[in-house]
Design a protein around this motif. Structure first.
Motif, PDB file in Angstrom:
ATOM      1  N   HIS A 159      10.613   8.315  -9.394  1.00 35.05           N
ATOM      2  CA  HIS A 159       9.340   8.944  -9.043  1.00 35.05           C
ATOM      3  C   HIS A 159       9.181   9.005  -7.530  1.00 35.05           C
ATOM      4  N   ASP A 160       8.621  10.120  -7.046  1.00 34.75           N
ATOM      5  CA  ASP A 160       8.258  10.195  -5.633  1.00 34.75           C
ATOM      6  C   ASP A 160       6.780   9.890  -5.525  1.00 34.75           C
ATOM      7  N   PRO A 161       6.421   8.875  -4.773  1.00 27.89           N
ATOM      8  CA  PRO A 161       5.007   8.493  -4.742  1.00 27.89           C
ATOM      9  C   PRO A 161       4.156   9.488  -3.949  1.00 27.89           C
ATOM     10  N   LEU A 162       3.729  10.535  -4.633  1.00 25.07           N
ATOM     11  CA  LEU A 162       2.875  11.549  -4.001  1.00 25.07           C
ATOM     12  C   LEU A 162       1.569  11.590  -4.771  1.00 25.07           C
ATOM     13  N   ARG A 163       0.463  11.668  -4.042  1.00 25.32           N
ATOM     14  CA  ARG A 163      -0.807  11.850  -4.744  1.00 25.32           C
ATOM     15  C   ARG A 163      -0.845  13.262  -5.313  1.00 25.32           C
ATOM     16  N   ILE A 164      -1.458  13.399  -6.469  1.00 30.42           N
ATOM     17  CA  ILE A 164      -1.384  14.666  -7.200  1.00 30.42           C
ATOM     18  C   ILE A 164      -2.183  15.764  -6.477  1.00 30.42           C
ATOM     19  N   LEU A 165      -1.642  16.974  -6.519  1.00 35.51           N
ATOM     20  CA  LEU A 165      -2.333  18.127  -5.952  1.00 35.51           C
ATOM     21  C   LEU A 165      -2.832  19.004  -7.097  1.00 35.51           C
ATOM     22  N   PHE A 166      -4.130  19.224  -7.149  1.00 37.94           N
ATOM     23  CA  PHE A 166      -4.698  20.132  -8.144  1.00 37.94           C
ATOM     24  C   PHE A 166      -4.793  21.523  -7.528  1.00 37.94           C
ATOM     25  N   ILE A 167      -4.235  22.502  -8.210  1.00 38.65           N
ATOM     26  CA  ILE A 167      -4.383  23.890  -7.754  1.00 38.65           C
ATOM     27  C   ILE A 167      -5.201  24.598  -8.820  1.00 38.65           C
TER      28      ILE A 167
ATOM     29  N   ALA B 251       0.810  -1.220   0.000  1.00 36.20           N
ATOM     30  CA  ALA B 251       0.000   0.000   0.000  1.00 36.20           C
ATOM     31  C   ALA B 251       0.837   1.260   0.000  1.00 36.20           C
ATOM     32  N   TYR B 252       1.893   1.270   0.788  1.00 43.29           N
ATOM     33  CA  TYR B 252       2.745   2.458   0.871  1.00 43.29           C
ATOM     34  C   TYR B 252       4.194   2.030   0.700  1.00 43.29           C
ATOM     35  N   MET B 253       5.071   3.030   0.643  1.00 43.03           N
ATOM     36  CA  MET B 253       6.499   2.720   0.525  1.00 43.03           C
ATOM     37  C   MET B 253       6.990   2.075   1.822  1.00 43.03           C
ATOM     38  N   PRO B 254       8.121   1.383   1.785  1.00 45.85           N
ATOM     39  CA  PRO B 254       8.652   0.815   3.026  1.00 45.85           C
ATOM     40  C   PRO B 254       9.082   1.910   3.996  1.00 45.85           C
ATOM     41  N   LEU B 255       9.128   1.573   5.272  1.00 45.75           N
ATOM     42  CA  LEU B 255       9.451   2.572   6.286  1.00 45.75           C
ATOM     43  C   LEU B 255      10.827   3.187   6.053  1.00 45.75           C
TER      44      LEU B 255
ATOM     45  N   GLU C 284      -1.180   5.735 -11.413  1.00 44.00           N
ATOM     46  CA  GLU C 284      -0.450   4.588 -11.953  1.00 44.00           C
ATOM     47  C   GLU C 284       1.012   4.659 -11.572  1.00 44.00           C
ATOM     48  N   TYR C 285       1.573   5.860 -11.590  1.00 49.07           N
ATOM     49  CA  TYR C 285       2.962   6.017 -11.144  1.00 49.07           C
ATOM     50  C   TYR C 285       3.088   5.693  -9.675  1.00 49.07           C
ATOM     51  N   TYR C 286       2.127   6.160  -8.902  1.00 49.28           N
ATOM     52  CA  TYR C 286       2.166   5.872  -7.456  1.00 49.28           C
ATOM     53  C   TYR C 286       2.208   4.366  -7.213  1.00 49.28           C
ATOM     54  N   PHE C 287       1.254   3.657  -7.820  1.00 51.42           N
ATOM     55  CA  PHE C 287       1.142   2.224  -7.531  1.00 51.42           C
ATOM     56  C   PHE C 287       2.340   1.453  -8.074  1.00 51.42           C
ATOM     57  N   SER C 288       2.780   1.822  -9.285  1.00 57.22           N
ATOM     58  CA  SER C 288       3.899   1.082  -9.862  1.00 57.22           C
ATOM     59  C   SER C 288       5.169   1.299  -9.063  1.00 57.22           C
ATOM     60  N   LYS C 289       5.293   2.478  -8.469  1.00 65.48           N
ATOM     61  CA  LYS C 289       6.481   2.727  -7.656  1.00 65.48           C
ATOM     62  C   LYS C 289       6.387   1.958  -6.327  1.00 65.48           C
ATOM     63  N   VAL C 290       5.187   2.010  -5.726  1.00 65.21           N
ATOM     64  CA  VAL C 290       5.038   1.426  -4.402  1.00 65.21           C
ATOM     65  C   VAL C 290       5.179  -0.090  -4.446  1.00 65.21           C
ATOM     66  N   ASP C 291       4.611  -0.723  -5.468  1.00 67.00           N
ATOM     67  CA  ASP C 291       4.742  -2.170  -5.591  1.00 67.00           C
ATOM     68  C   ASP C 291       5.032  -2.518  -7.042  1.00 67.00           C
ATOM     69  N   THR C 292       6.320  -2.546  -7.380  1.00 65.52           N
ATOM     70  CA  THR C 292       6.698  -2.748  -8.788  1.00 65.52           C
ATOM     71  C   THR C 292       6.359  -4.145  -9.259  1.00 65.52           C
ATOM     72  N   GLU C 293       6.321  -5.109  -8.347  1.00 63.81           N
ATOM     73  CA  GLU C 293       6.067  -6.474  -8.797  1.00 63.81           C
ATOM     74  C   GLU C 293       4.584  -6.730  -9.061  1.00 63.81           C
ATOM     75  N   ASN C 294       3.714  -6.187  -8.229  1.00 62.82           N
ATOM     76  CA  ASN C 294       2.289  -6.485  -8.389  1.00 62.82           C
ATOM     77  C   ASN C 294       1.546  -5.469  -9.239  1.00 62.82           C
ATOM     78  N   TYR C 295       1.744  -4.180  -8.963  1.00 64.85           N
ATOM     79  CA  TYR C 295       1.063  -3.168  -9.776  1.00 64.85           C
ATOM     80  C   TYR C 295       1.884  -2.840 -11.021  1.00 64.85           C
ATOM     81  N   GLY C 296       3.176  -2.816 -10.878  1.00 58.84           N
ATOM     82  CA  GLY C 296       4.033  -2.462 -12.009  1.00 58.84           C
ATOM     83  C   GLY C 296       4.497  -3.702 -12.740  1.00 58.84           C
TER      84      GLY C 296
END
Lengths: 420, 882
Positions: free
Chosen positions: B789-797, B57-61, B742-754
């Motif tokens: 990539h830094d796994p950050l959710r996008i901010l809309f301004i 779900a998230y990056m490792p500690l 998609e970038y978030y998920f592929s970065k966080v879990d390259t084997e399952n999402y990416g």
């Protein structure tokens, strides 16, 4: 003198650097990576240029003898033979290593375990070169083993993936099976002729028996049916390693061996016929398999196998120089095909979309589906292994029952205590 | 009580939602991997995926700890989030605990490793650590702690290893059935029951005679659903069936997902005779599992248990401090399980980043107005951010706009000589128009011979002697001199002159597409684009419409690098057609009369194309009667300088490139990179995207955003009711959120999402890539794309008011879901003064206050900003030039 320098340049630097790399261990420092690549490149270039010079300056064949063990009534001598055949093989292989080095530098430069790749590549390089020049059958066997081991390790480059390790084991067990024939031939050679050198004049009996054993020995690495299925399965590692090991060196080393030992097996009509017939069968089987595969690497792998069996047929008929030329061309052809394999989508857009080529769709029959599985070669090999292992499994069970019964119980008790 | 046909369909559809929803490689479009779950909270969904399917779900500690040490996660914000979750930060224990590697057991890398070693995840601490006598005592004391009610239990994660044999058997068959023409012999059309017949022929040598007889009987029955239920699910309860279906579909998620996608969406593949559906696939698997799997071996991974928590306490007490009450520790460890801690880290990481950006925009200086001669329209893509910055820096006469890269043309397009048309609009749009390029096609190409891999025996023999030497020379030349090779192949492949006629002449009623646009329709589209971007007056002399694309060699994922708004195509035709439309005097007349858009006669539209990989910019169909030759030279000069500088900025992120490279050499370097045989990173694509700014260019002018931001042009002053904004947001938010997630998920879990490392990929059937020749289809992004990539959710301004946004959210459910459930973050900037910022949180807009001052540096020009991999700078100011 000259030949000593030549052999020194060929063998010593890669050995030294390979061991250095393994002592060095894994590190991901960018600067070290460049340095490693540079050194490797220099080593391969040195091999290439010296081979090129040697090919044009050495007009006769030389023998380099290295006295390994010398007792009162026993001598063991390592002998290296430098002749036109061997030098041109060394030229082909060193050129190949230069290309692979160039290809893999960008490909793998940020992979976690690139040091492993560089190290194994150096071991492969030196064992291939030694294999090309040495004439002692036991030393040939040793190098044959190093090639097999390093390629099996490279199949499981991504060792965290179950599938890669499984296929690596599969390939390695095929190698081992065929190596048994190699080893047996070494024993028989000593039994018949009291020497370990392959430069002998055989009798008709020894020629036939050794010829058959040599052929079984190369069946594994050259992927002759029923051992053809390891090659497509082995394409688990990174593309440059697949390229180097399985498309080019591993599959063609058998050809090198057959050319080297021609003086032994070519006396026997029976051995020749066997080599030609079996290779002929493999030629058609793998060619059809290649047609059917829907993945690009498997297609290239199977078509490479069919060409390899064609080269073996040429050798069987006695066209050694021609076979050598064919081998050289084939190696570079497959190299470039494999290197460009990911771009197949690009070429598809270019060719198929521009209606220059049509999809060849046919009504598929039973033969098609059989070819999709590589004519059941994998299943056959597994069954063969199971059959061969049966007595051992049986013995193992028996031994446990008879002798180690009490010891096992003791260990179990200890584990239980520890758990408590 | 057995299940019904309806139940079966529901069950399959439910499980298929979690399967990767990726189209074949040619149509690779970025999308949210979990887009079926957007109506649930982001955190809930990703954590649910972790517990039920083992997807991280998230990056490792360790990643977050490094960010905390680098001050990218700000300590004040992190403490605030900890407090909100009920942890007292003054506790020194907690700080030590967070900083150290105490939770290594729960680290996903560790889990992955154990999985691959086929070991049970849950192990006794006593076995892993060499025990001393004191340790045994301590362990005994700790293991006596009784669980408290607050202990959270998680379901165990089951993996059925015995299915891997079925996978091995089925993969070649499925790959051959879905093949789009890659193999030398492709299975031909044999009717609807074809996959079932093929299965029988394929498994003839594997299965017993009785089994094959049974299969024949099953094939005769007309209804597949009925067969599956009668044969395999009779007498089974709903939950049992669910478990079986889940096991089978998730055993090979890539292939199952592709079969499901292709069955429902036939337009993504060129071959129309593919009949393999998810039901057939499930039937094959169930059948094989009945006859081949004798013993089912299920492995259980326990994700968090009582023992593990006790292990943690044990480690803590042993290696750090023994002053604490064990019961207190137990309580704390229960509450602060690894997922919860990582969630807090992730949220504070995101908010730290948002705070930097927002305060950067808030305290920005306004730039003076300019005398504009060139107006350039680019795609909203984050990769164009830097180019736009450099163009404006280069000359005071340039203004840039960002619009969706398909320029409003919802069309299917067929280039010269192509066999079938391709979609040139976003995947969500329904193309109603069909346009064709006319011209002479190439008759012969050397590539047909050089790159043919369908080598049978005779052909291969012939090639080996005739072509091999040439081919070896060619490809080795390519290996050493990629740039020169590219120049030559461009010369050979150059298409002859072609023409696109956008106007619809005859009304074709029979076909499903309109052949071309009528004048009215064209005017509508031109007006939409120009007004949407806020260009309704002050037209400059030259307006450039620049689409973007990507061209690289040896890259199966090429469509992922291309324009996402064109479904992974190069947007050159769209730009060409739009420029043609806008130059047409008849359309300008309609624009003036109907839409009150008065484009002066002196204004000239030029279509163009930007290759984001080699930074080449081409301009198309220039009429030299309408453009002053001096202006043209000036324009080319500006573009050339800007693209070279852009290339330099990109080079700073690549390894193996010197940081002090000059722009000219950088340009050569990226050109070489794009055509390199062995380059897994031709371009870093959307890596580091994490922002989307919807507003006037004034808002972001002279602000360095490090290629992080999608920039959408929008003028709120002509849009009082928010109708234009609604149109923009309903397209922009899903697209940008899709790319970012998609970038978030592929970065966080390259084997399952990416899809893992690119180096071992093998193209299969023109559909996808897999590892080796017998692996699962790898979907998602490759590691080389998401590495930086830094796994950050996008901010809309968005430059707007809360009232309008609430209205838009009411009207558009998709946008509302994304915003409310925190798949994206939202901030509004006041259109009057660009100072007041509102941040969306829990259904409300809260004023964003700058609590801690941020130091934002000002640089002379963008090339001086010290970017790079070591010390990323998210935002900086660029000085104005007179």
């Amino acid at each position: 003198m000259m030949e000593n320098i030549y052999l020194f340049i060929l063998f010593i630097p890669p050995v030294v650097f390979a061991f250095t790399l393994f002592i060095w261990g894994m590190d991901n420092n960018k600067r070290h990576e460049d340095f490693k690549a540079l050194l490797c490149r220099m080593i391969y270039f040195a091999q290439f240029y010296t081979s090129l010079v040697a090919l044009f300056t050495f007009h006769e064949s030389y023998k380099f003898v290295f006295k390994f063990v010398s007792l009162t009534h026993y001598h063991y001598e390592l002998m290296f033979l430098i002749n036109k055949y061997n030098m041109s093989m060394a030229l082909i292989f060193s050129a190949l290593f230069i290309l692979v080095e160039k290809l893999s530098f960008n490909y793998l430069h940020a992979e976690e375990e690139h040091t492993k790749f560089y190290g194994l590549k150096l071991f492969l390089n030196v064992s291939t070169m030694l294999f090309v020049f040495s004439t002692n059958i036991d030393f040939l066997f040793f190098n044959w083993e190093v090639v097999g081991l390093s390629s099996a390790l490279l199949i499981s480059y991504f060792y965290r993936r179950n599938q890669a390790v499984e296929h690596s084991l599969f390939a390695y067990s095929i190698y081992r099976f065929c190596d048994a024939a190699f080893l047996f031939s070494a024993l028989l050679l000593f039994y018949f002729h009291h020497t370990e050198s392959i430069l002998i004049e055989p009798t008709s009996l020894s020629s036939t028996i050794l010829g058959i054993l040599f052929f079984i020995a190369i069946m594994g690495k050259s992927g002759i049916y029923p051992f053809s299925s390891w090659l497509p399965l082995a394409l688990e590692g990174p593309t440059p390693s697949s390229n180097l090991y399985y498309m080019t060196i591993s599959t063609h080393l058998g050809i090198v061996f057959l050319i080297k030992t021609q003086s032994i097996w070519s006396y026997s009509i029976f051995a020749k016929t066997l080599i030609i017939l079996v290779s002929m069968i493999n030629l058609f089987i793998t060619a059809y398999c290649a047609k059917v595969q829907s993945t690009v690497k498997a297609t290239i792998a199977y078509s490479a196998l069919s060409q390899v069996s064609l080269i073996i047929i040429e050798i069987g008929f006695g066209f050694y120089s021609f076979a050598l030329l064919h081998m050289g061309l084939h190696i570079f052809y497959r190299f470039s095909q494999m290197a460009n394999s990911p771009s197949i989508i690009d070429h598809h857009n270019l060719i198929e979309k521009l209606s220059l080529k049509k999809i060849n769709s046919q009504k598929a029959g039973p033969l098609y589906y059989l070819a999709l599985q590589g004519f059941m070669s994998e299943v056959m090999v597994l069954k063969l292994f199971k059959f061969l292992l049966m007595p051992f499994i049986f013995l193992d069970i028996l031994e446990n029952k008879l002798f180690h019964h009490h010891e096992i119980e003791k260990v179990n008790l200890k584990i239980k205590e520890a758990e408590k | 009580m057995s299940i019904t046909k309806g139940d079966l369909k529901v069950l399959i559809d439910e499980e298929a939602k979690i399967l990767p929803d990726q189209a074949p490689l040619e149509y690779f479009v970025h999308h949210n991997n979990l887009h079926h779950f957007e109506n649930n909270k982001f955190e809930e969904v990703v954590e649910d995926m972790f517990y039920n399917y083992g997807k991280t779900a998230y990056m490792p500690l360790s990643y977050y700890r490094k960010k905390l040490a680098d001050n990218e996660i700000r300590k004040d914000i992190f403490i605030k989030y900890l407090n909100e979750n009920g942890f007292e930060i003054n506790d020194p224990f907690l700080i030590g605990f967070i900083r150290d590697r105490l939770h290594s057991y729960n680290d996903p890398k560790h889990l992955e490793f154990l999985k691959s070693e086929n070991k049970m995840y849950s192990k006794d601490a006593s076995k892993l650590i060499p025990m001393q006598e004191d340790d045994i005592k301590l362990w005994n004391t700790i293991s006596d702690i009784k669980p408290i009610d607050t202990f959270e239990t998680f379901p165990d994660y089951h993996v059925n290893r015995s299915l891997s044999r079925i996978n091995k058997i089925l993969i070649p068959l499925v790959s051959a059935l879905l093949d789009q023409g890659q193999a030398g012999i492709v299975i031909g059309d044999m009717g609807r029951s074809h996959p079932l017949k093929a299965f029988k022929l394929y498994t003839k040598s594997l299965l017993s005679k009785e089994a094959l007889k049974l299969w024949d009987e099953l094939c005769l029955k007309p209804d597949l659903d009925e067969v599956i239920i009668d044969e395999f699910f009779k007498g089974k309860t709903f939950s049992q069936v669910r478990k079986i279906i889940k096991e089978h579909l998730h055993s090979l998620p890539g292939w199952a997902g592709m079969i499901y996608k292709v069955e429902r969406n036939k337009e993504v593949i060129p071959r129309k005779d593919v009949y393999l559906g998810i039901n057939e696939y499930l039937l094959m698997r169930l059948f094989l599992s009945r006859f081949l799997v004798k013993k089912s071996q299920t492995e259980v991974y326990t994700l968090a248990s009582d023992t593990q928590i006790k292990e943690n306490i044990f480690n803590f007490v042993k290696y750090y401090s023994s002053e604490y009450n064990y019961d207190y520790l137990y309580d704390l460890f229960c509450r602060l399980n690894q997922i919860k801690l990582r969630r807090i880290f992730q949220q504070s990481y995101e908010f730290s980043f948002y705070a930097t950006i927002l305060s950067g925009l808030q305290s920005r200086k306004k730039s003076p107005s300019k005398n504009i001669k060139y107006q350039m329209f680019f795609c909203i893509d984050d990769r164009e951010e830097s180019l736009r910055r450099y163009l404006e820096e280069e000359s005071n006469q340039v203004a840039t706009f960002g619009v969706a890269g398909f320029f409003g043309l919802d069309m299917m397009f067929q280039g010269v000589g192509e066999q079938y048309p391709r979609r040139f609009c976003p995947p969500a749009a329904k193309p109603a128009y069909f346009l064709q390029e006319e011209g002479e096609s190439v008759k012969f190409n050397m590539a047909t011979i050089f790159h043919d891999t369908h080598n049978g025996f005779f052909k291969s023999l012939l090639y080996n002697f005739l072509i091999a030497p040439l081919k070896s020379i060619e490809s080795n030349w390519h290996l050493y001199f990629p740039r020169e090779k590219r120049v030559l192949s461009k010369l050979i492949r150059r298409n002859k002159k072609s023409k696109i006629n956008f106007e619809r002449i005859d009304s074709n009623e029979g076909s499903s597409f309109f052949k071309g646009y009528s004048l009215e329709e064209s005017a509508f589209r031109v007006n939409n684009i120009l007004k949407g971007a806020g260009l309704y007056k002050d037209f400059a002399a030259y307006i450039l419409m620049i689409g973007h694309g990507h061209d690289s060699y040896n890259n199966p994922h090429i469509a992922a690098y291309r324009c996402g708004a064109c479904s992974g195509a190069n947007a050159a035709p769209n730009a060409k057609i739009f420029a043609q439309m806008a130059n047409d005097p008849r359309i300008r007349k309609i624009l003036k009369e109907k839409y009150n858009l008065d484009i002066p006669n002196s204004t000239y539209f030029i279509g163009g194309y930007h290759d984001t990989c080699n930074d080449n910019i081409e301009l198309y169909n220039i009429d030299f009667n309408k453009i002053d030759s001096q202006d043209y030279r000036e324009l080319c000069n500006i573009i050339d300088k800007a693209r070279a500088k852009n290339a330099k900025e990109r080079c700073l992120r690549f390894f193996q490139v010197d940081n002090n490279i000059t722009p000219e050499r950088a340009l050569k370097s990226v050109e070489k990179r794009s055509w390199h045989v062995s380059e897994p990173r031709p371009e870093l694509n959307h890596a580091t995207n994490s922002l989307c700014i919807v507003g006037k260019r004034n808002l972001t002018q002279n602000v360095f955003l490090d290629r992080k931001s999608f920039l959408v042009s929008y003028d709120s002053s002509i849009d009082s009711d928010g109708s234009i904004l609604q149109g923009l947001l309903s397209a922009v938010i899903p697209v940008c959120a899709g790319i970012n997630l998609e970038y978030y998920f592929s970065k966080v879990d390259t084997e399952n999402y990416g899809s893992g490392s690119k180096t071992s990929h093998n193209v299969t059937g023109f559909m996808g890539v897999m590892n080796g020749v017998r692996g699962d289809l790898r979907t998602g992004l490759v590691w080389q794309m998401v590495e930086y990539h830094d796994p950050l959710r996008i901010l809309f301004i968005i430059e707007s008011t809360p009232k309008i946004i609430h209205k838009i959210m009411e009207k558009n459910q998709e946008v509302k879901n994304l915003i409310e459930n925190k798949w994206i973050s939202l901030a509004l900037i006041n259109p009057q003064d660009f100072k007041e910022i509102l941040f969306y949180e829990q259904g409300d807009f809260i004023p964003f206050n700058q609590e801690v001052s941020f130091e934002i540096n000002t640089y002379l020009n963008s090339n001086e900003v010290p970017t790079g991999l070591e010390s990323p700078i998210h935002v900086a100011y660029i000085e104005d030039k007179p």
